[in-house]
Design an enzyme around this catalytic site. Structure first.
Site, PDB file in Angstrom:
ATOM      1  N   LYS A  66       0.810  -1.222   0.000  1.00  0.00           N
ATOM      2  CA  LYS A  66       0.000   0.000   0.000  1.00  0.00           C
ATOM      3  C   LYS A  66       0.849   1.280   0.000  1.00  0.00           C
ATOM      4  CE  LYS A  66      -4.248  -1.826   2.026  1.00  0.00           C
ATOM      5  NZ  LYS A  66      -5.317  -1.594   3.022  1.00  0.00           N
ATOM      6  N   ASN A  87      -4.859   2.039  -1.769  1.00  0.00           N
ATOM      7  CA  ASN A  87      -5.480   0.716  -1.876  1.00  0.00           C
ATOM      8  C   ASN A  87      -6.281   0.558  -3.163  1.00  0.00           C
ATOM      9  OD1 ASN A  87      -7.864   2.168  -1.330  1.00  0.00           O
ATOM     10  ND2 ASN A  87      -8.720   0.475  -0.141  1.00  0.00           N
ATOM     11  N   GLY A 125      -5.803   2.952  18.449  1.00  0.00           N
ATOM     12  CA  GLY A 125      -4.741   2.675  17.487  1.00  0.00           C
ATOM     13  C   GLY A 125      -4.335   3.945  16.764  1.00  0.00           C
ATOM     14  N   ILE A 212     -12.357  -3.307  13.021  1.00  0.00           N
ATOM     15  CA  ILE A 212     -12.232  -3.322  11.561  1.00  0.00           C
ATOM     16  C   ILE A 212     -11.843  -4.688  11.015  1.00  0.00           C
ATOM     17  CG2 ILE A 212     -11.665  -0.873  11.511  1.00  0.00           C
ATOM     18  CD1 ILE A 212      -8.751  -1.711  10.843  1.00  0.00           C
TER      19      ILE A 212
END
Length: 275
Positions: A66, A87, A125, A212
């Site tokens: 990526k 992406n 995060g 996620i």
């Protein structure tokens, strides 16, 4: 002439993107194919040149490419520049244009629920996924986003870039009841016996708790949230919506995301529940 699209990564055999995009091509009568291509990091530039020579109309990129694909692209959209990661690549007839649909894909999946954009959001995060989601939340109008991370400095840096605030993991656990939305973006807690990224002891019932990750469909973090009577959201929606944004860039067509979330959930052995 039949168009073709691809997803590149290392590994790539696990990807559900071919299933998703080929289903959408079929549903909309589009004469195109979507294939997985295994590309080792040392072969990225050569593989990209070969794909261009063979006329690829667009492609997706997964780990570990990526960021490393960025220098080879002609243009970057704002989402990709903010993250320094791509992406999705679209060919406009002259340039291969990189974008990043991950963050917007997550936010779209979250907005299926009745969400107040003035809600206090805790983002757990500060890596690439969190970065994309933080910028996407800002674009979508969420004005009260707090970031927590094991390395507090990284949380502070991301908060400064996105206009949010940062707190330590300990502070986030103590203040958890203040947040209406929790978004878990790390891999912490997936290994057997590993502690969760933060304790959910203080979470309020009814809080929207998202992770996620979508394999497994219900992570230990989501299982604990469910025990606390929270509304839970796994990563299938993010996966489908980020793919739908790419599909629309390539074809101009908006695919049926709800039907695809159902198909992917069932393919992964789960039961789809329409919220």
């Amino acid at each position: 002439m039949k168009k073709w699209y691809a997803v590149i990564g290392d590994p790539i055999s696990h990807s559900l993107s071919p299933f998703m995009h080929d289903t959408w091509f079929s549903e909309h009568g589009i004469d195109a194919a979507y294939i997985p291509i295994h590309v080792e990091p040392s072969q990225l530039e050569k593989s990209f040149e070969a794909m261009k020579m063979l006329g690829v109309s667009g492609f997706n990129i997964t780990l570990p490419h990526k960021q490393s694909i960025v220098p080879f692209l002609g243009k970057l959209e704002e989402s990709a520049m903010q993250m320094n990661a791509v992406n999705t690549v679209n060919f406009d007839g002259k340039h291969y244009i990189g974008s990043n649909t991950d963050g917007d894909g997550f936010v779209q999946s979250m907005l299926v629920h009745p969400v107040d954009k003035a809600s206090k959001v805790l983002l757990i995060g500060a890596g690439g996924a969190a970065r994309g989601i933080a910028f996407a939340l800002k674009r979508a109008g969420f004005s009260d986003v707090t970031i927590t991370n094991r390395t507090f400095r990284r949380a502070e840096e991301l908060a400064a870039e996105t206009g949010g605030s940062a707190i330590t993991l300990k502070e986030s656990e103590e203040q958890l009841a203040e947040f209406a939305i929790l978004i878990q973006t790390t891999s912490v807690g997936l290994a057997t016996g590993e502690a969760l990224p933060i304790s959910l002891e203080q979470v309020k019932a009814g809080t929207l708790v998202a992770d996620i990750i979508y394999v497994p469909l219900e992570t230990p973090f989501l299982k604990k949230a469910e025990e606390k009577n929270c509304v839970i959201l796994n990563g299938v929606g993010m996966f489908v919506y980020q793919g739908a944004i790419a599909f629309e860039k390539w074809t101009g067509v908006q695919p049926d995301t709800e039907k695809m979330i159902k198909l992917i959930t069932e393919k992964l052995g789960g039961t789809y529940v329409n919220n």
